[in-house]
Design a protein around this motif. Structure first.
Motif, mmCIF file in Angstrom:
data_model
loop_
_atom_site.group_PDB
_atom_site.id
_atom_site.type_symbol
_atom_site.label_atom_id
_atom_site.label_comp_id
_atom_site.label_asym_id
_atom_site.label_seq_id
_atom_site.Cartn_x
_atom_site.Cartn_y
_atom_site.Cartn_z
ATOM 1 N N LEU A 168 0.831 -1.197 0.000
ATOM 2 C CA LEU A 168 0.000 0.000 0.000
ATOM 3 C C LEU A 168 0.870 1.254 0.000
ATOM 4 C CD1 LEU A 168 -3.075 0.509 0.084
ATOM 5 C CD2 LEU A 168 -2.861 0.816 2.550
ATOM 6 N N ARG A 191 -6.682 7.830 1.976
ATOM 7 C CA ARG A 191 -7.535 6.812 2.602
ATOM 8 C C ARG A 191 -8.533 6.249 1.598
ATOM 9 N NH1 ARG A 191 -10.717 8.975 6.827
ATOM 10 N NH2 ARG A 191 -9.834 11.069 6.738
ATOM 11 N N SER A 218 -6.675 3.900 -0.665
ATOM 12 C CA SER A 218 -6.337 2.683 0.077
ATOM 13 C C SER A 218 -7.545 1.757 0.178
ATOM 14 C CB SER A 218 -5.842 3.043 1.481
ATOM 15 O OG SER A 218 -4.670 3.835 1.422
ATOM 16 N N GLU A 219 -8.717 2.325 0.431
ATOM 17 C CA GLU A 219 -9.933 1.511 0.503
ATOM 18 C C GLU A 219 -10.229 0.873 -0.854
ATOM 19 O OE1 GLU A 219 -14.697 1.856 1.629
ATOM 20 O OE2 GLU A 219 -13.379 3.588 1.925
ATOM 21 N N THR A 221 -14.229 -2.847 5.012
ATOM 22 C CA THR A 221 -12.829 -2.461 4.846
ATOM 23 C C THR A 221 -12.445 -1.471 5.932
ATOM 24 O OG1 THR A 221 -13.469 -0.726 3.282
ATOM 25 C CG2 THR A 221 -12.778 -2.850 2.354
ATOM 26 N N VAL A 238 -9.051 1.319 7.053
ATOM 27 C CA VAL A 238 -7.790 1.969 6.693
ATOM 28 C C VAL A 238 -7.301 2.751 7.905
ATOM 29 C CG1 VAL A 238 -6.668 3.652 5.177
ATOM 30 C CG2 VAL A 238 -8.457 2.160 4.265
ATOM 31 N N ARG A 288 1.029 3.379 6.168
ATOM 32 C CA ARG A 288 -0.412 3.208 5.943
ATOM 33 C C ARG A 288 -0.752 1.720 5.887
ATOM 34 N NH1 ARG A 288 -4.265 6.630 4.168
ATOM 35 N NH2 ARG A 288 -2.744 8.213 3.595
ATOM 36 N N ALA A 331 -4.208 -1.194 5.376
ATOM 37 C CA ALA A 331 -5.600 -1.417 5.003
ATOM 38 C C ALA A 331 -5.922 -2.895 5.192
ATOM 39 C CB ALA A 331 -5.849 -1.006 3.549
#
Length: 320
Positions: free
Chosen positions: A39, A54, A57-58, A175, A177, A196, A198
């Motif tokens: 990520l 974010r 990332s999702e 999900t 994050v 980061r 996820a």
């Protein structure tokens, strides 16, 4: 007293992996994803605001969950367009386990949301729009695309609604994050660095139609869906909680069987040669209009942020 038995190391990597599983007592299919370093490799080079990061990332976690359900050799593209602060999200999953993605956003709108008080969620950043999921099951198979509208909804909820409404597959998706600081080992960079993470969980009742009504299969699905809904964000994100232990914690009465483990990595298809071929399709006047103040044509890949510089002489020489 006997000494405590040391913990058995997990056979499944803590990060950058999709785990496909099945509940043996209820025959429900599921996948669990965790993303860490991969990520970072995709998101961090874009240097985007936290809210946009974010959202991307999702989208990447969601692409891994959905794409890993395809036959080996299958690919998935997730494309979100909206009127929100984050107007475009793209996430690609290609066999086996390779991810890439990018986001477009309005910096002023993102900043306004960030200054509005409570930390905004990704649904508020997306606003209203459409989610398109393109599935390619592999060589010799037709590509299929489905589109679903959404209004101020998380991507995970929209994707679950897509499978429910368009594919008649009861689906649960969650999900999560988060950002964390981790210790660095490099002597040149002591202390901590931003990192980061996820994670995501997806379960589907593949053998059940939403139109079948009450049945034993429906009861099995409702029970597993309720168990899946108890998962917490920290459980999806914590690398210290092994995948095996989390699945046992959630579905211990369902007798979970792990069917496939797919390592995840980042990738990009761009290259200097490909960019050059695109530029050669333009005429001399158009190429001249692309020159920057240094007399160069600079092309930046939207996915990996790689920069390619060309002079007109180079392109003339390449074009013969």
């Amino acid at each position: 007293m006997p000494a405590d038995t040391p913990p058995v190391p997990s056979a499944i990597p803590a990060d950058d992996v999709v785990v496909a599983f099945r509940t043996q007592n209820s025959n429900i299919r599921g996948r669990l994803v965790r993303l860490g370093a991969t990520l970072d490799q995709i998101v961090v080079p874009h240097a985007m605001p936290d809210l946009a990061g974010r959202a991307l990332s999702e989208a990447l976690a969601l692409a891994a969950l959905c794409g890993s359900a395809l036959p080996q050799g299958g690919n998935l593209n997730l494309l979100m367009r909206s009127d929100g602060a984050v107007s475009i999200l793209v996430a690609d999953y290609t066999a086996s386990g390779r991810l890439r993605g990018y986001a477009r956003y309005d910096a002023d709108k993102v900043a306004a949301l960030a200054q509005s008080g409570a930390r905004p969620d990704t649904a508020s950043a997306l606003g209203n729009g459409h989610l398109a999921i393109t599935l390619d099951s592999g060589p010799g198979q037709e590509r299929y695309q489905g589109v679903l509208a959404f209004e101020n909804a998380p991507l995970s909820a929209t994707a679950a609604a897509y499978f429910q409404q368009r594919e008649s597959l009861p689906t649960f998706i969650r999900t999560a994050v988060a950002e964390q600081y981790v210790a660095t080992r490099e002597a040149s960079e002591p202390g901590t660095r931003w990192h980061r993470r996820a994670g995501g969980l997806m379960v589907q009742s593949v053998g059940t139609s939403v139109d079948e009504g009450a049945s034993e299969q429906d009861d099995d699905w409702k029970r597993v869906e309720m168990l899946a809904a108890t998962v917490e964000d920290i459980e999806l994100l914590d690398p210290a909680l092994t995948v095996e232990r989390l699945l046992l914690r959630l579905f211990h009465e369902e007798a979970v069987a792990i069917e496939r483990v797919i390592p995840l990595s980042s990738f990009c298809r761009c290259s200097r040669e490909k960019v050059e071929n695109v530029l050669l399709a333009f005429g001399a006047t158009e190429l001249s209009d692309m020159l920057d103040d240094n007399g160069k044509i600079v092309v930046t890949c939207e996915f990996c942020t790689a920069r390619y510089e060309f002079s007109l002489d180079e392109l003339r020489s390449a074009g013969g």
